[in-house]
Every structure is written in structure tokens, then in C-alpha cells.
Write an enzyme that holds these catalytic residues in place. Structure first.
Site, short mmCIF file in Angstrom:
data_model
loop_
_atom_site.label_atom_id
_atom_site.label_comp_id
_atom_site.label_asym_id
_atom_site.label_seq_id
_atom_site.Cartn_x
_atom_site.Cartn_y
_atom_site.Cartn_z
N ASN A 280 -13.15 2.13 -1.68
CA ASN A 280 -11.85 2.58 -1.21
C ASN A 280 -11.22 3.66 -2.10
OD1 ASN A 280 -12.08 1.06 1.06
ND2 ASN A 280 -10.82 -0.65 0.34
N ASP B 85 -8.78 -8.07 1.07
CA ASP B 85 -10.21 -7.79 1.22
C ASP B 85 -11.10 -8.87 0.60
OD1 ASP B 85 -9.34 -5.51 2.44
OD2 ASP B 85 -9.83 -4.16 0.79
N ARG C 185 -3.61 -1.00 13.37
CA ARG C 185 -3.57 -0.27 12.10
C ARG C 185 -2.75 1.01 12.29
NH1 ARG C 185 -9.32 -0.83 9.09
NH2 ARG C 185 -7.99 -0.38 7.32
N ARG D 47 -21.49 -0.65 5.78
CA ARG D 47 -20.42 0.32 5.59
C ARG D 47 -19.81 0.22 4.19
NH1 ARG D 47 -16.03 -0.82 9.13
NH2 ARG D 47 -15.12 0.50 7.56
#
Ligand code: EPZ
Length: 418
Positions: free
Chosen positions: A23, A305, A122, A397
Site C-alpha cells: 500500500n 487489513d 468505496r 494481488r
């Protein structure tokens, strides 16, 4: 489609090296596009699908992108387009960092709206609020966004919610704006700080990242630089939780233990032995886990997360645990998969009530999103018997070489190429 096949029930032992933070990297690559002079060489970039996707998008704008192992070189001096309209843009969330980056450098950007994990609505209203406050016009039509500005002028922006994406995106646009921008109620995540450090290395003037007020004094231009991305706190948390769930002793290396304090504290509360070094954490577990309650919160609270991997561990804890997912409204979809393995979980809205069962049993399950995928891998590793995890493109991913890394710790896990 590839699958992961796991024969569970093996303890985990040994050392594991953590890679660069997804991230942070997914914001730093778009930030690199802002350099009008020089080349950026960015190290510790994880080998994951989201990064490959971003490399393709950036190349499509006319940047020269070269990968050399964990290092990526970006020459953005001769960008030919500010239109990011490829299919890849729709596949991933962080493609939206190109809005701030291209708007900041060129005063315009047109792009498809972003995709990403299906973990709830989102919205990007806070990103838009920030861009408009800097003087930009924003138009959304036919699934694409167009942002334009004759000039961007610094101002005070108070975010209505604490948003990692909005904080970074508006920071990107503001570094090349005229005058001073103050972002209030900013996100404090380590990756926000990492992006600010990267921008400052390029010549920006960003102060206060890591607190909830970030002050940005606009500069004329940015220059390519050398940088190394921080370690991935979520990859680290996943291996820590897996070690706690499977039993054994794992040394999680190349990390910043401070970034993992909320996860470490919860594991300690659960009875797991945690020892912190300068850049490593030792996790030791006899699988005698106490149930705990968890509420996900922005940093430095317990990270959303890590919620799904942690929920797997709580399935085998003693007693009842309650999880309150306060960030995303649909981040409990993995619960149905855990139930196929024998978990006892009741979901009420964003709350999961987990009654610990002694064991899970292997089953055919799917990864419903990235961290749900990590949760299912941990479930497969701790369960008795064989599990088969499908839809692992979600896992790819964000987790580099997950099966190799777990195998190096003694797990029986392999990829079946579909
Ligand atoms: C980032 O997403 C991460 N993704 C997510 O990680 C992570 O779950 C999330 O931050 C929270 O930590 C990336 O960094 C690419 P937010 P982001 O903006 O930036 C609301 C993973 O597994 N909100 O901080 O999209 C939003 O609905 C991924 O690696 C608005 O209301 O998250 C949410 O409730 C999944 N308006 C909250 O804020 C906005 O304009 C936090 O979202 C923006 C957000």
C-alpha cells in the site's frame, strides 16, 4: 484459474523475510510520475499483481518503466498522455493515485474509475473534495473521471473521514500547488508517511505526515530520486498470525515492529509469545489461544487489513471473541468460507461473534478478496486434512510467493496451475 492446495496441521518454524509494503508502493509509483527531471529508482517493490498492473498503466502514459528484481526504475520526463483509460485502471484501487499525481503535474487527468477488493462501497468523495478545494473541476461520466485545473492553489482541507487514499491523493496534488495546503484529520498510516518521505526526497516540502495535520508548501517541480519502500506491515501481520495459529516459532524479519504494535498487543492478549527486536519479531505459539475482542480502526488502531486473518485464528481460540469491523461494511464475506471448515461464527451487520471450536477441518473454499484469501490460507494451514483454495488471483494481488514462503516454514502448500 490457479488454486492453492494445503495439507494442514503442520507447525510453522523458521525465518521469513517480509517484502516492501504494497500500500506504500502502489502510491509511490504514481508519485514517481510527477518528476519532470531525472529518473527514480525505487527499491523494495513487492512482486505482486497490483504492482505489475500499475507498471503497465504508467507505461501506457509514456513513462519508461524497467524492473530489475525488487527495484523499479521510472523515467517520467517524457509523458505523452494524461489519459489513464486502460482495463488495468479498473482492476485496482490504487490506480486513483494517478489522479492526484497527474493533476498536480499537468493540471489535468482523465481516467477510468478504480476497482479493488469488494469489501464495501468505496467512495472517493473526500479525494474530490480535496481536489476541488485546491481549485480543480471534477466531472464523472460513463464510469470515468476527468479532473482539470488552470492552477492549483493551496488551502486548508478538513477531511470528513479519516481516509488513507484521500490523504495521499490530495497530498500528491498539493505538492506542486501554489502556496500552502494544510490537510486536517489526515490518515496516519505508515504508508502515508512513506509517500511523504518519497515526495520530500523528490524535492517536495511535506511536514507532519504521521500526525493528523499535514502541511504542504508547494514547490515548482520534482526530480527523480532513489528510494526504498518500507516493509509490508500486513504481510508481516499475516505471517505472525499464521505462526500463532499453527504453533511453532517463526522469526518475522525485515520489518518495523512499531508498525505492528496493535497486532502484537492483540496476539499477546491471546497468550501468544511475542519478542520484538530492532527489525524483527519472534512469534512463538503453543496454539493455546484466548478469545479476544477486536475493533478495527485507523492507524494506530487495529488495522482492518489484519481483521480477516485474525478472525481465522479466533476460530480455534478458547471461548467467545467479538470482531467489530468499523472501516468496511462488507469485510466479513470470508466467514461463510470459514464455516465450511467447521467454524462457529454469527455475523450481525459489521459484527462477527466467534465461538472458538477446538479445530477446523480442510475443505474446498474460495478467497473472496485479498485479505480474505490470506485468512483462508491460514485456515487451511491450521486445519486437519486437505484444503483447496480457489480464486487466488485475489491473494496474488498482494502477497508475493505466498506458497514458497509458507513452505519454507514447514507448511505443506502448493499451487495447482489452472
Ligand atoms: C486503503 O484503502 C487500503 N488500500 C486498504 O487496503 C485499507 O483497508 C484501507 O486503506 C484502510 O486502511 C490501499 O492503500 C490501496 P480509506 P482506501 O480511504 O484508501 C471511507 C488491502 O487489503 N471513505 O482509508 O481505499 C471508506 O468508505 C486494502 O490492502 C469515504 O467515505 O481506504 C472507508 O470506510 C483493502 N470517502 C474509510 O473511509 C472517501 O473519499 C477508509 O477508507 C474515501 C474513503
Amino acid at each position: 484459474m490457479d488454486k492453492l492446495i494445503i495439507n494442514g496441521g503442520k507447525p510453522l518454524n523458521g525465518n521469513i523475510e517480509i517484502g516492501g509494503a504494497k500500500n506504500a508502493a502502489v502510491a509511490i509509483l504514481p508519485a514517481a510520475v510527477m518528476a519532470s527531471v531525472g529518473i527514480s529508482v525505487i527499491d523494495n517493490i513487492p512482486e505482486i499483481e497490483d504492482i505489475q498492473c500499475l507498471e503497465r498503466i504508467i507505461s501506457s502514459l509514456g513513462c519508461k518503466v524497467k524492473r530489475n528484481g525488487n527495484s523499479v526504475e521510472i523515467d517520467s520526463t517524457n509523458i505523452t498522455s494524461t489519459n489513464a483509460n486502460t482495463e488495468d485502471v479498473r482492476k485496482m484501487r490504487a490506480s486513483y493515485y494517478l489522479y492526484g499525481a497527474l493533476l498536480g503535474r499537468f493540471g489535468r487527468v482523465k481516467a477510468e474509475l478504480p476497482g479493488g477488493c469488494p469489501i464495501g462501497v468505496r467512495p472517493i468523495d473526500q479525494h474530490i473534495k480535496g481536489f476541488e478545494a485546491l481549485g480543480a473541476s471534477v466531472k464523472i461520466e460513463h464510469g470515468a473521471i476527468e479532473i482539470t485545473a488552470d492552477r492549483l492553489v493551496g488551502t486548508n482541507i478538513y477531511f470528513d473521514v479519516v481516509s488513507v487514499g484521500a490523504t495521499i491523493n490530495v497530498m500528491l496534488a498539493a505538492v506542486l500547488a501554489e502556496g500552502t495546503t494544510v490537510l486536517e484529520n489526515a490518515a496516519k498510516e505508515p504508508h502515508v508517511v512513506d509517500v511523504a518521505n518519497f515526495l520530500n526526497t523528490m524535492g517536495a516540502n511535506v511536514k507532519g505526515a504521521g500526525t493528523d495535520v499535514i502541511r504542504i508548501v508547494g514547490v515548482e517541480s520534482l526530480t527523480g530520486c532513489n528510494y526504498s519502500v518500507i516493509p509490508d506491515q500486513m504481510e508481516a501481520a499475516t505471517y505472525m498470525i499464521a505462526a500463532a495459529a499453527c504453533g511453532g516459532k517463526v522469526i518475522v524479519k525485515n520489518i518495523i515492529p512499531k508498525h505492528l504494535e496493535s497486532v502484537s498487543a492483540k496476539l499477546v492478549e491471546m497468550g501468544v509469545k511475542i519478542e520484538e527486536g530492532d527489525d524483527y519479531i519472534v512469534v512463538q505459539s503453543d496454539r493455546n489461544i484466548k478469545g479476544v475482542n477486536i475493533k478495527t480502526l485507523p492507524y494506530p488502531g487495529f488495522p482492518t487489513d489484519a481483521q480477516q486473518p485474525m478472525s481465522t485464528l479466533l476460530c480455534i481460540a478458547n471461548g467467545r471473541s467479538i470482531i467489530n469491523e468499523s472501516i468496511w461494511e462488507s469485510r466479513l464475506k470470508h466467514v461463510d468460507e470459514l464455516k465450511k471448515m467447521g467454524a462457529s461464527i454469527k455475523v450481525e451487520g459489521r459484527i462477527a461473534i466467534i465461538d472458538g471450536v477446538g479445530k477446523l477441518t480442510g475443505a474446498a473454499v474460495k478467497a473472496t478478496d485479498l485479505r480474505a484469501g490470506a485468512a483462508m490460507v491460514i485456515a487451511g494451514l491450521l486445519a486437519e486434512g486437505r484444503s483447496e483454495i480457489s480464486s487466488i488471483e485475489h491473494i496474488d494481488r498482494g502477497y508475493p510467493h505466498i506458497e514458497d514462503k509458507f513452505r519454507s516454514l514447514g507448511a505443506d502448500i502448493r499451487r495447482e496451475v489452472g
